[in-house]
Design an enzyme around this catalytic site. Structure first.
Site, short mmCIF file in Angstrom:
data_model
loop_
_atom_site.label_atom_id
_atom_site.label_comp_id
_atom_site.label_asym_id
_atom_site.label_seq_id
_atom_site.Cartn_x
_atom_site.Cartn_y
_atom_site.Cartn_z
N GLU A 63 0.82 -1.22 0.00
CA GLU A 63 0.00 0.00 0.00
C GLU A 63 0.85 1.26 0.00
O GLU A 63 0.55 2.22 -0.71
CB GLU A 63 -0.97 0.00 1.18
CG GLU A 63 -2.17 -0.95 1.03
CD GLU A 63 -1.84 -2.40 1.39
OE1 GLU A 63 -0.68 -2.68 1.76
OE2 GLU A 63 -2.74 -3.25 1.30
N HIS A 82 -9.92 -5.09 10.66
CA HIS A 82 -10.54 -4.90 9.34
C HIS A 82 -11.81 -4.06 9.40
O HIS A 82 -12.62 -4.12 8.50
CB HIS A 82 -10.86 -6.26 8.70
CG HIS A 82 -9.67 -7.00 8.20
ND1 HIS A 82 -8.58 -7.30 9.00
CD2 HIS A 82 -9.37 -7.51 6.97
CE1 HIS A 82 -7.69 -7.97 8.30
NE2 HIS A 82 -8.13 -8.10 7.06
#
Ligand SMILES: Cc1ncc(C[n+]2csc(CCOP(=O)(O)OP(=O)(O)O)c2C)c(N)n1
Ligand SMILES: [Mg+2]
Lengths: 325, 368
Positions: free
Chosen positions: A60, A129
């Protein structure tokens, strides 16, 4: 006007913009061959080819930083995060680089990137998450943050984001991906920074964003049916810029406000909204401002408890009745 | 005092006493006399600019951090002197040398250091954040290693547009231990980007010698092999060598669209920043040895004297002019105004600064 899903609306926005501007590139993990972790980008590789739809490694900081660098030379990357929770490994790129480069260069450089992906709890996947970083990111000048709640807004806001010359972070919601709604086929955008009154009412203003809007609309129906209360629901749509006028206009009409968001309460978006209301509409209020947020703990895994941790219709109704008491 | 660090610079890279072995390399042999003088002049300008900065810092006019490039000039000078119109650069916070090399003026550079509105970033960036995108210079970045992915993106954009160009991303020997750098390495190689990672190995990251920061026993550039990238090591005290070896990496970028890691051995004479008293981690003798024997500006001057490109008189003139230019820049910075209170909230959003009929977004974007 077609009835399509939130997911299809996002895809339609990307397809439109890919066709409109050859500098638009879609990038992210599994966006191309795999057709998207949530199938948002399904079919785009086939339609536009690998130069425009780019699979990245699980990297990322690398690919978002790369997108920021490319945007300085006029590429317009739309980067998918599989979850906004994963933005934290790229925080330096997202905040320090994208958010500061225009400022630190005295306006010489701008950064027309979009980062999009789901930012929500409620999916039984545990704390790592389930982050909702809209408040964290919107607290940085230089960054724009939007949170569409409906297919119409999803398409219009994403198109606006891609055309925007500043970094825009689009926070979606996996639970909404299958929601359907009317979406025009023709070109339109939803201007960033314009809230939407999703339901008109006179007794209480509920301010919400993201899926909390859907929850609040359901609560508003129950309040009307079972308690005879007329509730106005203001969907912020955009966190920064923030449509202060629409919030204040509604509160000046109803004189009562309940703020609902799926964030944890401390320094949530609604902390800012509450401050706004008390500073600019204090004399209009007939009751203190109340909030419904997620219970202040890391996101719990147990599904039954997670449903209670987050704002749900029952909690919103109960809190609304307190404001109205 | 701690035991003086053992520098990992390989013996073979130490500058031989005589002329540069790379003087005859085609990129150097083909230089005109004027080009050589111009290159020397730029190195001297960097040196004198920064030495002037020290005085201004000591007068309290430069805030925050001031990381000097003195001793490392041949790295920026050698690499940047090779670049063409589609070659871009980006670096960390030790960024003055690169700025002057791409052609930024001493005035705008000095005024930025003192936080004046006439600075290159209008007093909003400071020493660590110089920018000159019109000269393909994309900063000036304060977070160690954070610029590596950005540079990779610049190379990506060059390739996307079908241009024959490249991006050079500079970083220090400490930066190679940052995750972002490794992610950038992998992407650059995976996607065949016209990228050159330049590791300016000055032996230390702040007070930590390279051997105390890096597990890998060999040179840092060798890590490129783990990413299937070409690499090379360069004696950064010899500007001819820097040019010769960088030219090969540039060719690889331009002709094959492939990345390279270049590790350039160099040395900084002053503390990590002006805030570093420089007393705990290296020996004064070590600094003196480098200054006396391996100074890149002096070595290049000697080289050019030997070649009879320079005369002592011409060299004196060049250095005097650079000093005078730095003095003038100091006065310019002194006399320039500060940004205003209203300027604080400008240059945050493109859209706010360019409101017009095409502006679509609304709402409050700067909060009280
Ligand atoms: C992420 C991050 N961590 C720490 C720092 C503080 N810091 C600034 S420079 C530096 C040393 C870096 O050394 P090196 O990469 O060798 O470059 P040099 O200063 O020698 O040019 C440190 C620790 C920083 N700016 N960013
Ligand atoms: Mg170093």
């Amino acid at each position: 006007m077609a009835v399509i899903s939130y997911r299809e609306a996002l895809r339609a926005a990307m397809r439109d913009e890919l066709n409109r501007d050859e500098n638009v590139v879609i990038m992210g993990e599994e966006v191309a061959q795999f057709n998207g972790a949530y199938k948002v980008t399904e079919g785009l590789l086939k339609e536009f080819g690998p130069k425009r739809i780019v699979d990245t490694p699980i990297s990322e900081a690398g690919f978002i930083g790369l997108g920021i660098g490319a945007s300085m030379l006029g590429i317009r990357p739309v980067m998918e995060l599989m979850f906004w929770s994963f933005s934290y490994v790229a925080f330096d790129q997202i905040v320090n680089n994208a958010g500061n480069i225009r400022y630190m260069s005295g306006g010489l450089i701008n950064c027309p990137i979009v980062i999009r992906g789901p930012a929500n709890g409620g999916t039984n996947v545990g704390a790592t998450h389930s982050h909702t970083p809209e408040a964290i990111l919107a607290s940085h000048p230089g960054i724009k943050v939007v949170c569409p709640a409906t297919p119409y807004d999803a398409k219009g806001l994403l198109k606006a984001a891609i055309r925007d010359n500043d970094p825009v972070y689009v926070m979606e919601n996996t639970i909404l991906y299958n929601d359907k709604g009317e979406v025009p086929d023709e070109d339109y955008i939803v201007p960033i920074g314009v809230a939407d009154v999703k339901r008109v009412g006179t007794d209480l203003t509920i301010v919400a964003h993201g899926r909390a809007v859907i929850t609040s609309l359901k609560a508003a129906e129950i309040l009307e049916k079972d308690h005879g209360v007329s509730v106005e629901v203001v969907d912020l749509r955009s966190i920064r810029p923030l449509d202060e006028e629409t919030i204040l206009k509604s509160v000046r009409k109803t004189h009562r406000a309940l703020l609902v968001e799926e964030n944890k309460p401390f320094c949530g978006v609604d902390a800012q909204v509450a401050y706004l209301i008390q500073s600019k509409a204090f004399d209009e209020l007939d009751a203190p401002v109340h909030r419904v947020s997620s219970i202040d703990a890391p996101q719990i895994y147990c599904k039954r408890m997670e449903d209670l941790q987050m704002p749900n219709v029952e909690r919103v109704v109960a809190e609304a009745l307190k404001v109205l008491a | 005092m701690a035991k003086p660090a053992v520098l990992t610079h390989p013996e073979s890279l130490k500058h031989p006493a005589g002329p540069s072995a790379y003087a005859k390399d085609p990129v150097n042999a083909s230089m005109t006399k004027e080009a050589k003088i111009a290159l020397y002049t730029k190195m001297a300008r960097i040196r004198h600019f920064e030495q002037r900065c020290i005085r201004i810092y000591q007068q309290g006019k430069i805030g925050g951090f001031l990381h000097l490039y003195v001793g490392q000039e041949a790295v920026a000078a050698g690499t940047i002197s090779l670049l063409g119109k589609d070659d871009h650069i980006i670096t960390g916070y030790r960024d003055h040398g690169h700025g002057l090399m791409v052609g930024m003026g001493m005035n705008e550079c000095m005024a930025e250091l003192t936080g004046k509105v006439t600075g290159c970033s209008q007093g909003k960036g400071g020493s660590m954040h110089y920018f000159a995108p019109d000269k393909n210079y994309w900063g000036g970045h304060g977070i160690v290693g954070g610029q590596a992915p950005l540079g990779t993106g610049l190379a990506y954009a060059v390739k996307y547009k079908g241009l024959k160009g490249s991006c050079l991303a500079y970083m220090g020997d400490g930066a190679v231990n940052q995750g972002a750098v490794h992610e950038a390495y992998n992407l650059a190689s995976l996607w065949d980007l016209p990228m050159i990672f330049v590791v300016e190995n000055n032996g230390y990251s702040m007070g930590t010698s390279q051997e105390r920061s890096t597990a890998h026993p060999g040179c840092l550039a060798k890590r490129a092999e783990g990413y299937n990238m070409a690499w090379d090591v360069i004696n950064g005290h010899d500007v001819y060598e820097v040019r010769a070896k960088t030219a090969l990496a540039l060719k690889r970028a331009h002709e094959e669209s492939k990345p390279t890691v270049l590790e350039i051995f160099t040395y900084r004479y002053f503390g990590h920043s002006m805030a570093d008293p420089d007393k705990t981690y290296r020996d004064k003798e070590e600094i003196k040895t480098y200054r006396d024997k391996k100074d890149p500006v002096l070595l290049f001057e000697q080289e050019l004297l030997r070649e009879k490109v320079l005369t002592p008189e011409l060299s004196q003139t060049i250095n005097d002019a650079a000093m005078a230019e730095a003095d003038k820049a100091a006065i310019f910075a002194d006399e320039s105004p500060d940004p205003t209170l209203a300027d604080i909230t400008k240059h945050i959003y493109w859209e706010e600064d360019n409101r017009g009929p095409k502006t679509t977004s609304r709402g409050t974007i700067i909060f009280e």
